[in-house]
Write a protein that holds these residues in place. Structure first.
Motif, short mmCIF file in Angstrom:
data_model
loop_
_atom_site.label_atom_id
_atom_site.label_comp_id
_atom_site.label_asym_id
_atom_site.label_seq_id
_atom_site.Cartn_x
_atom_site.Cartn_y
_atom_site.Cartn_z
N CYS A 158 58.09 101.72 89.26
CA CYS A 158 59.10 102.63 88.74
C CYS A 158 59.74 103.51 89.74
N ARG A 159 59.23 103.84 90.90
CA ARG A 159 59.67 104.48 91.93
C ARG A 159 60.76 103.44 92.50
N ARG A 160 60.38 102.50 92.84
CA ARG A 160 61.45 101.53 93.41
C ARG A 160 62.77 101.24 92.69
N HIS A 161 62.33 101.18 91.50
CA HIS A 161 63.68 100.94 90.54
C HIS A 161 64.55 102.27 90.61
N VAL A 162 63.87 103.31 90.70
CA VAL A 162 64.79 104.81 90.65
C VAL A 162 65.55 104.91 91.98
N HIS A 163 64.67 104.38 93.03
CA HIS A 163 65.31 104.69 94.53
C HIS A 163 66.39 103.75 94.67
N HIS A 164 66.11 102.42 94.31
CA HIS A 164 67.24 101.38 94.81
C HIS A 164 68.09 101.12 93.75
N PHE A 165 67.86 101.59 92.51
CA PHE A 165 69.12 101.19 91.46
C PHE A 165 69.36 102.46 90.82
N GLY A 166 69.19 103.92 90.96
CA GLY A 166 69.46 105.03 90.48
C GLY A 166 71.13 105.34 90.85
N PRO A 167 71.53 106.20 90.04
CA PRO A 167 70.93 106.72 88.95
C PRO A 167 70.67 105.67 87.97
N THR A 168 69.76 106.04 86.88
CA THR A 168 69.27 104.64 86.07
C THR A 168 68.48 105.47 84.83
N THR A 169 68.18 104.45 83.88
CA THR A 169 67.56 105.16 82.68
C THR A 169 66.29 104.34 82.32
N PRO A 170 65.61 105.07 81.49
CA PRO A 170 64.36 104.27 80.90
C PRO A 170 64.85 102.99 80.35
N LYS A 171 65.80 102.76 79.48
CA LYS A 171 66.29 101.41 78.94
C LYS A 171 66.64 100.44 79.90
N VAL A 172 67.35 100.76 80.97
CA VAL A 172 67.60 99.78 82.31
C VAL A 172 66.18 99.55 82.71
N PHE A 173 65.47 100.31 83.12
CA PHE A 173 64.06 99.89 83.60
C PHE A 173 63.32 98.97 82.61
#
Length: 196
Positions: free
Chosen positions: A160-175
Motif C-alpha cells: 500500500c505504501r508503495r502504491h501511494v508513493h509511486h502512483f499517488g494521488p490515488t484512491t482505495p478503489k484504484v489500489f
C-alpha cells in the motif's frame, strides 16, 4: 486544502518512477521497484530501458529480478528482494483458497520447472509467494520457490505504501483494482491508518 493539478500529479509520478532521470547502469532492482508489467513485445524490458542507463536485451532476466503473475493476470518483473511484498502483499484476507491452490500447483510441479500452460490455479496461486514464473514471450514456465520470510500484514502495508508513493494521488478503489479486487479497499484503509 492543497489542490493537486493533473500536471503536478503526472510530474510527480514521472519523477518517483525514474522516468525523468534514468538510474545508473545495473540499477535493476530500483528500476523494477513497483513491478514492471511484461506483456508482448517484452514491455518489462522497455520499462527497464526507460528507467536505467545501459539496459541490454537480456536485462529482463537479470539474477536480481524475478517474474510472477499480477492480480490482473499479466506477468510482472520485479526485484527478487521484494517478491514477498509483491506477492504476499496481495493475499486475500481469507487466504485459504490461494494456499490450497498453491499446494496443488506445487504438487503438480513436483520440484521441477514446468510449462505453465494448463496448470490449474497457477495465476491465483502466485499470490502465495511460493510460485515464480518465467515468460520468454513464447512459453511460460512455472517453478516452486521458497515462500518469502515476511509477515503478510507487513507485506500488505508495504504494498500500500508503495502504491501511494509511486502512483499517488490515488484512491482505495484504484489500489483495489491494482492489487486484489476482493478486499483491497478495506486493506488500503487499514494500511493508511497504520502510517502508509
Amino acid at each position: 486544502m492543497r489542490i493537486v493539478t493533473r500536471e503536478r500529479a503526472i510530474a510527480y509520478r514521472l519523477h518517483v518512477n525514474h522516468l525523468v532521470e534514468r538510474l545508473p547502469v545495473g540499477s535493476h532492482g530500483e528500476a523494477a521497484y513497483v513491478g514492471l508489467q511484461d506483456t508482448a513485445p517484452r514491455d518489462a524490458l522497455l520499462g527497464l530501458h526507460a528507467r536505467m542507463v545501459g539496459c541490454t536485451p537480456g536485462d529482463w532476466e537479470h539474477p536480481s529480478l524475478i517474474q510472477t503473475y499480477s492480480p490482473r493476470a499479466a506477468v510482472y518483473v520485479l526485484p527478487v528482494r521484494d517478491f514477498g511484498v509483491m506477492t504476499l502483499g496481495r493475499m486475500p484476507l481469507d487466504s485459504r483458497r490461494v494456499d490450497e491452490l498453491a499446494e496443488q500447483v506445487c504438487e503438480t510441479l513436483n520440484g521441477q520447472e514446468r510449462r505453465g500452460a494448463g496448470i490449474h490455479g497457477l495465476r491465483e496461486a502466485c499470490a502465495s509467494g511460493r510460485i515464480a514464473v518465467r515468460w520468454d514471450t513464447t512459453s511460460l514456465w512455472a517453478r516452486e520457490v521458497r515462500r518469502p520470510d515476511i509477515d503478510v500484514a507487513d507485506a500488505r502495508r508495504e504494498l500500500c505504501r508503495r502504491h501511494v508513493h509511486h502512483f499517488g494521488p490515488t484512491t482505495p478503489k484504484v489500489f483495489a483494482w491494482l492489487s486484489d479486487p476482493r478486499l483491497s479497499v478495506q486493506r488500503f484503509a487499514v494500511a493508511a491508518e497504520g502510517g502508509a
